[in-house]
Design a protein around this motif. Structure first.
Motif, PDB file in Angstrom:
ATOM      1  N   SER A  73       0.824  -1.200   0.000  1.00  0.00           N
ATOM      2  CA  SER A  73       0.000   0.000   0.000  1.00  0.00           C
ATOM      3  C   SER A  73       0.857   1.249   0.000  1.00  0.00           C
ATOM      4  O   SER A  73       1.894   1.307   0.658  1.00  0.00           O
ATOM      5  N   GLY A  74       0.411   2.257  -0.749  1.00  0.00           N
ATOM      6  CA  GLY A  74       1.045   3.565  -0.707  1.00  0.00           C
ATOM      7  C   GLY A  74       0.265   4.514   0.151  1.00  0.00           C
ATOM      8  O   GLY A  74       0.511   5.723   0.168  1.00  0.00           O
ATOM      9  N   PHE A  75      -0.711   3.971   0.905  1.00  0.00           N
ATOM     10  CA  PHE A  75      -1.601   4.775   1.722  1.00  0.00           C
ATOM     11  C   PHE A  75      -1.003   4.971   3.103  1.00  0.00           C
ATOM     12  O   PHE A  75      -0.468   4.050   3.702  1.00  0.00           O
ATOM     13  N   GLY A  76      -1.077   6.200   3.611  1.00  0.00           N
ATOM     14  CA  GLY A  76      -0.581   6.480   4.952  1.00  0.00           C
ATOM     15  C   GLY A  76       0.049   7.845   5.039  1.00  0.00           C
ATOM     16  O   GLY A  76       0.105   8.598   4.062  1.00  0.00           O
ATOM     17  N   GLN A  77       0.543   8.180   6.222  1.00  0.00           N
ATOM     18  CA  GLN A  77       1.119   9.492   6.482  1.00  0.00           C
ATOM     19  C   GLN A  77       2.618   9.345   6.740  1.00  0.00           C
ATOM     20  O   GLN A  77       3.058   8.407   7.395  1.00  0.00           O
ATOM     21  N   SER A  78       3.410  10.281   6.203  1.00  0.00           N
ATOM     22  CA  SER A  78       4.847  10.225   6.412  1.00  0.00           C
ATOM     23  C   SER A  78       5.188  10.496   7.871  1.00  0.00           C
ATOM     24  O   SER A  78       4.428  11.154   8.591  1.00  0.00           O
ATOM     25  N   GLN A  79       6.334   9.982   8.301  1.00  0.00           N
ATOM     26  CA  GLN A  79       6.769  10.172   9.682  1.00  0.00           C
ATOM     27  C   GLN A  79       6.975  11.651   9.989  1.00  0.00           C
ATOM     28  O   GLN A  79       6.662  12.120  11.082  1.00  0.00           O
ATOM     29  N   PHE A  80       7.477  12.394   9.003  1.00  0.00           N
ATOM     30  CA  PHE A  80       7.688  13.825   9.205  1.00  0.00           C
ATOM     31  C   PHE A  80       6.361  14.548   9.427  1.00  0.00           C
ATOM     32  O   PHE A  80       6.231  15.371  10.333  1.00  0.00           O
ATOM     33  N   ALA A  81       5.373  14.240   8.581  1.00  0.00           N
ATOM     34  CA  ALA A  81       4.061  14.871   8.733  1.00  0.00           C
ATOM     35  C   ALA A  81       3.427  14.484  10.063  1.00  0.00           C
ATOM     36  O   ALA A  81       2.768  15.302  10.715  1.00  0.00           O
ATOM     37  N   PHE A  82       3.634  13.227  10.469  1.00  0.00           N
ATOM     38  CA  PHE A  82       3.075  12.763  11.744  1.00  0.00           C
ATOM     39  C   PHE A  82       3.674  13.541  12.920  1.00  0.00           C
ATOM     40  O   PHE A  82       2.960  13.998  13.816  1.00  0.00           O
ATOM     41  N   MET A  83       4.996  13.711  12.913  1.00  0.00           N
ATOM     42  CA  MET A  83       5.669  14.438  13.993  1.00  0.00           C
ATOM     43  C   MET A  83       5.273  15.918  13.991  1.00  0.00           C
ATOM     44  O   MET A  83       5.048  16.518  15.043  1.00  0.00           O
ATOM     45  N   ARG A  84       5.168  16.504  12.796  1.00  0.00           N
ATOM     46  CA  ARG A  84       4.768  17.902  12.700  1.00  0.00           C
ATOM     47  C   ARG A  84       3.351  18.096  13.225  1.00  0.00           C
ATOM     48  O   ARG A  84       3.055  19.057  13.933  1.00  0.00           O
ATOM     49  N   GLY A  85       2.463  17.152  12.893  1.00  0.00           N
ATOM     50  CA  GLY A  85       1.087  17.234  13.378  1.00  0.00           C
ATOM     51  C   GLY A  85       1.006  17.117  14.884  1.00  0.00           C
ATOM     52  O   GLY A  85       0.244  17.846  15.541  1.00  0.00           O
ATOM     53  N   ASN A  86       1.781  16.213  15.465  1.00  0.00           N
ATOM     54  CA  ASN A  86       1.781  16.061  16.923  1.00  0.00           C
ATOM     55  C   ASN A  86       2.301  17.311  17.624  1.00  0.00           C
ATOM     56  O   ASN A  86       1.773  17.725  18.661  1.00  0.00           O
ATOM     57  N   ALA A  87       3.348  17.927  17.052  1.00  0.00           N
ATOM     58  CA  ALA A  87       3.906  19.133  17.656  1.00  0.00           C
ATOM     59  C   ALA A  87       2.905  20.279  17.604  1.00  0.00           C
ATOM     60  O   ALA A  87       2.755  21.042  18.577  1.00  0.00           O
ATOM     61  N   PHE A  88       2.206  20.411  16.480  1.00  0.00           N
ATOM     62  CA  PHE A  88       1.219  21.485  16.366  1.00  0.00           C
ATOM     63  C   PHE A  88       0.047  21.246  17.313  1.00  0.00           C
ATOM     64  O   PHE A  88      -0.441  22.173  17.975  1.00  0.00           O
TER      65      PHE A  88
END
Length: 383
Positions: A66-81
């Motif tokens: 699967s190519g579905f999902g969120q990148s680790q960078f986007a995940f970390m940025r979202g958590n920080a925000f």
């Protein structure tokens, strides 16, 4: 003699056998529910999600990663925000809620109630959240206090099995109303965000609103669950929060109707061949046979919402299914379900000429032939 298992216990055992021995279930979240509600005809996704099968691992085992999902960078940025928005007891978040939603006097920093929602297991957290909501609503009626619930746990019955949901936040206003808050990491530029991403967030929030309405329905009198949610995003290209109220009544209506139409999971499971199992440790041939035993309804939109989309797309193309070209086209073609049937009808080899879809195809074939300066192959005139 031991008592026979109850319906709920028997279903859980059946789903555990389908998932595989000693494999813990994968939780069904609001994003998956929103995608499931958007494609209620897909029995394959309904069963696999209901059984808690890890579809990403299953796709890998089938040879269609699967190519579905969120990148680790986007995940970390979202958590920080999200942490920034919720800091100081949700002071900034409550300010945004008051600014865009109203519902009482301006919140005083540090004075909002932030109940502890920790408990053992999802069932315990769900019960603790329901208790906190009831207490917050009663408190608001007496003192007009704001209450901020961070990551509450809600439950929603989906096709006969419970799904546990965890919104970013729920706010109880001093007037006793409840608001869902969605925090996303995509930017809000000049007061507006990408329409497709806002739509996806609205569909996800509608699932939370529906689950909250079930909780409110057990209270007397039932508090109002607002159908306008607060979407919080980074402002422009900074890390400062900006917010917008989003009306989710349309998404809520669609989600409620689609979830009610979902085929019950036990009915799908009962129709499977004996011994069917989706244990990802099994050989690829056995897994392929198990997956193909459950009907799927593929559409291009699945590529952005389901881990098995590549596998299902390959099968749909092999079968020549018109659903692989989009739901809109599939609806226009009526009873013509394959590309071969469409081409045959367009060339006049099959199909009822009185069928509007067949007539439109033959008319299009003639127009194409005229544009190319050729003769349409046996395309009879449409009366």
């Amino acid at each position: 003699m031991p008592a026979p298992p109850t319906r709920g216990t028997a279903l859980r055992q059946q789903l555990a056998e389908l998932r595989g021995a000693d494999i813990p279930p994968r939780a069904l979240d609001a994003r998956a529910l929103a995608a499931l509600a958007a494609n209620p005809g897909c029995r394959r996704r309904a069963l696999l999600d209901g059984a808690g099968v890890d579809k990403a691992r299953l796709a890998d085992a089938l040879g269609a990663p699967s190519g579905f999902g969120q990148s680790q960078f986007a995940f970390m940025r979202g958590n920080a925000f999200e942490a920034k928005v919720k800091a100081d007891g949700g002071a900034e978040l409550l300010r945004l809620v008051h600014e865009h939603m109203g519902g009482g006097p301006e919140p005083v920093p540090g004075e909002a109630r932030t109940p502890d929602l920790t408990a053992a297991g999802p069932e315990g957290r769900t019960a603790r959240t329901a208790l906190a909501l009831r207490e917050a609503t009663a408190e608001a009626a007496g003192s007009g206090a704001w209450t901020f619930l961070e990551h509450p746990m809600l439950a929603l019955d989906v096709a006969g099995t419970p799904a546990f949901l965890e919104p970013d936040a729920v706010v109880v206003h001093p007037d006793g109303t409840w608001t869902v808050v969605e925090i996303k990491s995509f930017p809000m530029i000049d007061g507006s965000a990408d329409a497709a991403k806002v739509g996806a967030a609205a569909r996800q929030a509608a699932v939370y609103v529906l689950a909250l309405e079930r909780v409110a329905g057990h209270l007397d009198p039932a508090p109002e669950v607002r159908h306008r949610i607060l979407l919080v995003c980074p402002k422009d290209f900074s890390n400062l929060p900006a917010a917008s109220a989003v009306d989710v009544r349309k998404q809520l209506s669609v989600t409620r109707r689609q979830l009610e139409r979902l085929t019950r999971i036990e009915d799908i499971a009962d129709a499977l061949p004996e011994g069917t199992c989706f244990d990802v440790t099994r050989p690829a041939e056995e897994l392929t046979e198990a997956v193909e035993s459950v009907p799927a309804t593929y559409a291009p939109e699945c590529l952005a919402a389901c881990e098995l989309a590549f596998h299902c797309r390959d099968r749909a193309r092999e079968e020549g299914a018109v659903t692989s070209l989009g739901r809109g086209l599939r609806a226009e073609l009526g009873g013509l379900t394959t590309v071969d049937e469409v081409l045959s009808a367009a060339h006049g080899h099959s199909g009822d000429p009185l069928d509007p879809a067949v007539a439109a195809l033959r008319r299009a074939a003639r127009l194409r032939a005229e544009a190319l300066g050729t003769r349409a192959e046996a395309a009879p005139a449409c009366r």
